[in-house]
Design a protein around this motif. Structure first.
Motif, mmCIF file in Angstrom:
data_model
loop_
_atom_site.group_PDB
_atom_site.id
_atom_site.type_symbol
_atom_site.label_atom_id
_atom_site.label_comp_id
_atom_site.label_asym_id
_atom_site.label_seq_id
_atom_site.Cartn_x
_atom_site.Cartn_y
_atom_site.Cartn_z
ATOM 1 N N PRO A 263 -8.885 -19.144 -35.742
ATOM 2 C CA PRO A 263 -7.925 -17.885 -35.480
ATOM 3 C C PRO A 263 -7.633 -17.595 -34.233
ATOM 4 O O PRO A 263 -8.618 -18.204 -33.086
ATOM 5 N N LEU A 264 -6.435 -16.866 -33.897
ATOM 6 C CA LEU A 264 -6.349 -16.519 -32.859
ATOM 7 C C LEU A 264 -6.532 -14.956 -32.455
ATOM 8 O O LEU A 264 -6.318 -14.206 -33.391
ATOM 9 N N VAL A 265 -6.781 -14.597 -31.130
ATOM 10 C CA VAL A 265 -7.012 -13.299 -30.897
ATOM 11 C C VAL A 265 -5.802 -13.058 -30.076
ATOM 12 O O VAL A 265 -5.528 -13.452 -29.120
ATOM 13 N N TYR A 266 -5.266 -11.908 -30.313
ATOM 14 C CA TYR A 266 -4.118 -11.243 -29.353
ATOM 15 C C TYR A 266 -4.821 -10.004 -28.813
ATOM 16 O O TYR A 266 -5.112 -9.008 -29.647
ATOM 17 N N GLU A 267 -4.278 -9.787 -27.634
ATOM 18 C CA GLU A 267 -5.020 -8.631 -27.111
ATOM 19 C C GLU A 267 -3.655 -7.588 -26.286
ATOM 20 O O GLU A 267 -3.128 -8.393 -25.582
ATOM 21 N N LEU A 268 -3.743 -6.466 -26.925
ATOM 22 C CA LEU A 268 -2.454 -5.924 -26.145
ATOM 23 C C LEU A 268 -2.703 -5.205 -24.889
ATOM 24 O O LEU A 268 -3.797 -4.728 -24.404
ATOM 25 N N GLN A 269 -1.610 -5.505 -23.964
ATOM 26 C CA GLN A 269 -1.724 -5.263 -22.592
ATOM 27 C C GLN A 269 -1.201 -3.946 -22.387
ATOM 28 O O GLN A 269 -0.248 -3.570 -23.127
ATOM 29 N N ASP A 270 -1.426 -3.245 -21.038
ATOM 30 C CA ASP A 270 -0.978 -2.047 -20.645
ATOM 31 C C ASP A 270 0.526 -2.276 -20.590
ATOM 32 O O ASP A 270 1.109 -3.570 -19.955
ATOM 33 N N LEU A 271 1.410 -1.151 -20.600
ATOM 34 C CA LEU A 271 2.783 -1.146 -19.941
ATOM 35 C C LEU A 271 2.715 -1.299 -18.694
ATOM 36 O O LEU A 271 2.112 -0.854 -17.833
ATOM 37 N N ASP A 272 3.557 -2.296 -18.049
ATOM 38 C CA ASP A 272 3.363 -2.623 -16.852
ATOM 39 C C ASP A 272 4.553 -1.798 -15.977
ATOM 40 O O ASP A 272 5.640 -1.523 -16.657
ATOM 41 N N PRO A 273 4.127 -0.729 -15.140
ATOM 42 C CA PRO A 273 5.065 0.137 -14.670
ATOM 43 C C PRO A 273 6.284 -0.345 -14.021
ATOM 44 O O PRO A 273 7.107 0.396 -13.894
ATOM 45 N N ASN A 274 6.126 -1.496 -13.824
ATOM 46 C CA ASN A 274 7.318 -2.063 -13.049
ATOM 47 C C ASN A 274 8.314 -3.103 -13.948
ATOM 48 O O ASN A 274 9.210 -3.431 -13.640
ATOM 49 N N GLN A 275 7.964 -2.754 -15.341
ATOM 50 C CA GLN A 275 8.787 -3.645 -16.197
ATOM 51 C C GLN A 275 10.005 -3.181 -16.352
ATOM 52 O O GLN A 275 10.890 -4.126 -16.548
ATOM 53 N N ALA A 276 10.310 -2.136 -16.288
ATOM 54 C CA ALA A 276 11.728 -1.454 -16.504
ATOM 55 C C ALA A 276 12.729 -2.293 -15.530
ATOM 56 O O ALA A 276 13.875 -2.714 -15.811
ATOM 57 N N ASP A 277 12.022 -2.247 -14.418
ATOM 58 C CA ASP A 277 12.980 -3.194 -13.431
ATOM 59 C C ASP A 277 13.493 -4.407 -13.687
ATOM 60 O O ASP A 277 14.395 -4.957 -13.401
ATOM 61 N N THR A 278 12.762 -4.937 -14.629
ATOM 62 C CA THR A 278 12.828 -6.415 -15.048
ATOM 63 C C THR A 278 13.732 -6.389 -16.202
ATOM 64 O O THR A 278 14.157 -7.712 -16.648
ATOM 65 N N GLY A 279 13.758 -5.480 -16.894
ATOM 66 C CA GLY A 279 14.689 -5.496 -18.244
ATOM 67 C C GLY A 279 13.944 -5.574 -19.241
ATOM 68 O O GLY A 279 14.369 -5.763 -20.577
ATOM 69 N N LEU A 280 12.507 -5.911 -19.294
ATOM 70 C CA LEU A 280 11.434 -6.122 -20.350
ATOM 71 C C LEU A 280 11.106 -4.869 -21.049
ATOM 72 O O LEU A 280 11.008 -3.844 -20.373
ATOM 73 N N ARG A 281 11.162 -4.725 -22.242
ATOM 74 C CA ARG A 281 10.696 -3.698 -23.055
ATOM 75 C C ARG A 281 9.389 -4.120 -23.896
ATOM 76 O O ARG A 281 9.346 -5.005 -24.179
ATOM 77 N N GLY A 282 8.699 -3.203 -24.398
ATOM 78 C CA GLY A 282 7.457 -3.291 -25.077
ATOM 79 C C GLY A 282 6.394 -3.917 -24.336
ATOM 80 O O GLY A 282 6.378 -4.613 -23.305
ATOM 81 N N ARG A 283 5.082 -3.727 -24.894
ATOM 82 C CA ARG A 283 3.748 -4.239 -24.338
ATOM 83 C C ARG A 283 3.570 -5.759 -24.683
ATOM 84 O O ARG A 283 3.800 -6.150 -25.878
ATOM 85 N N ARG A 284 3.342 -6.372 -23.852
ATOM 86 C CA ARG A 284 2.870 -7.878 -24.037
ATOM 87 C C ARG A 284 1.422 -8.132 -24.807
ATOM 88 O O ARG A 284 0.618 -7.073 -24.783
#
Ligand code: NAD
Length: 387
Positions: A263-284
């Protein structure tokens, strides 16, 4: 742990796998084999050097030197064989499901209480290495709040013994649902389920069930999680899968699509404060494989080898054979749990009440599916004797 428990293994299909494990257990004395097939009795008896063999379950029950039975006969015998053994003063381990009828569940709970003997439903999934790993992640807080659960059991039964024809899939729910109930420590309050697809005429047998697949949503008592379970025995083109995925607010564990992979484990990351600048949305989320462990330290030394592929040296001198340890290495853990409960006189982890809580929701789910998704309230068993 001392005391030599004499145990009869009843049904030597799946049951064969348990014979060498009981033989190796330090608290087990003599073993008997019971099967209506003389050929199976002879083959398994000779292989493991077991002399006590019965074609009649009743004859074995009549012998008071057998302390316990492990029932692995076809499902339709589970309830009656359990009741007969308890009433004959024997401890009972029984393969899933406990029963396929709510009245039988009630009767088993009452018979166990009256007997003073132990009852355990031998549910493999919650004794598997994957379950223990998920339970550890939940208990140490890694998963956060549980918010989604998907249980699945898809197994093509074409060519299986005819008694499986038309078997209502939800009546075999325990592998797919019990991990949710053991993780949350609660029971199912009510269920809504639907049948999906239609069995072909030659797949229904004498059953009234028309569905190859059933899908249900189970509301829990005192927990916000709503487990979703898919059960399917016919007409789904995919290899066997029997597992669960559980999703949390911090991390999740997803069952792999291919058997015997991790099985795989997915761990939710914090929102990257600079993410908006890159156009990415949502937590990785990061992805790693689930770290599993056979739990051998929980077992007496002679049982440890049965968590993985093991060698059998036939008692009749035939060449050694290798057997694979199925169901997540759970078999020796189940045997040790049951034998420990008998020796120590305590209720096993999956005693009659827990077994009822893990079995009844499937019976109710099938009822819901047969009534076009009507909500069905599941009986509550807590407070009755036997965890
Ligand atoms: N993961 C699990 O927990 C798991 C896995 C496999 C099977 N099971 C359960 O174990 C049980 C056995 O499954 P199986 O695949 O071996 O079934 P099977 O039908 O292949 O074999 C059953 C065996 O019981 C014998 N038998 C039939 N009627 C009997 C009777 N009245 N008394 C004594 N023996 C009888 C048969 O001759 C056969 O040897 C089933 O209830 C099944 O649901 C559980």
């Amino acid at each position: 742990m001392s005391a030599a428990i004499n145990i009869a293994v009843v049904g030597l299909g799946f049951g064969e796998a348990f014979v060498p494990i009981y033989q190796a257990h330090p608290s087990v004395g003599r073993i008997a084999l019971v099967d209506v097939s003389t050929e199976r009795l002879a083959r398994v008896g000779e292989m493991y050097g077991v002399e006590s063999r019965y074609t009649s379950y009743e004859d074995m029950l009549a012998d008071s030197t057998w302390d316990a039975v492990h029932i692995l006969a076809p499902v339709s015998f589970h309830a009656n064989y359990t009741l007969a053994a308890l009433r004959a003063g024997k401890h009972v381990a029984c393969a899933v499901p406990m029963a396929t009828d709510l009245a039988d569940i009630d009767e088993i709970i009452e018979a166990q209480a009256a007997s003073g003997k132990q009852y355990m439903m031998m549910e493999t999934s919650t004794f598997a290495r994957e379950f223990r790993a998920v339970q550890n992640l939940l208990q140490d807080g890694s998963l956060g709040d549980l918010t989604l659960y998907k249980g699945v059991h898809i197994q093509n039964l074409d060519g299986y013994p005819p008694y499986w024809l038309g078997f209502p899939p939800m009546q075999y729910i325990t592998h797919a649902l019990s991990p949710a109930l053991r993780l949350t420590g609660t029971s199912v309050k009510d269920v809504v389920a639907y049948g999906s697809g239609r069995l072909d005429e030659d797949q229904t047998g004498t059953s009234q069930n028309p569905y190859p697949t059933e899908v249900g949503l189970f509301r829990l008592d005192g927990h916000d999680l709503v487990p979703e379970v898919t059960m399917s025995f016919f007409k789904v083109a995919r290899p066997y899968i029997e597992g669960f995925s559980v999703y949390g607010s911090k991390a999740s564990v997803e069952w792999p699509p291919v058997e015997k992979t991790t099985p795989l484990v997915y761990e939710l990351q914090d929102l990257d404060p600079n993410q908006a600048d890159t156009g990415l949305r949502g937590r990785r989320s990061t992805t790693v494989e689930l770290a599993v462990d056979d739990g051998t330290e929980l077992l007496p030394e002679p049982l440890r080898r049965f968590v993985d592929t093991y060698e059998v040296l036939p008692a009749n001198g035939d060449a050694p054979v290798w057997k694979s340890a199925e169901h997540g290495g759970s078999h020796p853990h189940l045997v040790h749990e049951f034998i420990s409960a008998v020796v120590e006189g305590c209720v096993p982890t999956v005693g009659p009440v827990t077994a009822a809580e893990w079995t009844a929701p499937g019976i109710c789910a099938h009822e819901s599916a047969m009534n076009d998704g009507e909500r069905v309230v599941v009986p509550q068993y807590r407070g009755r004797s036997g965890r």
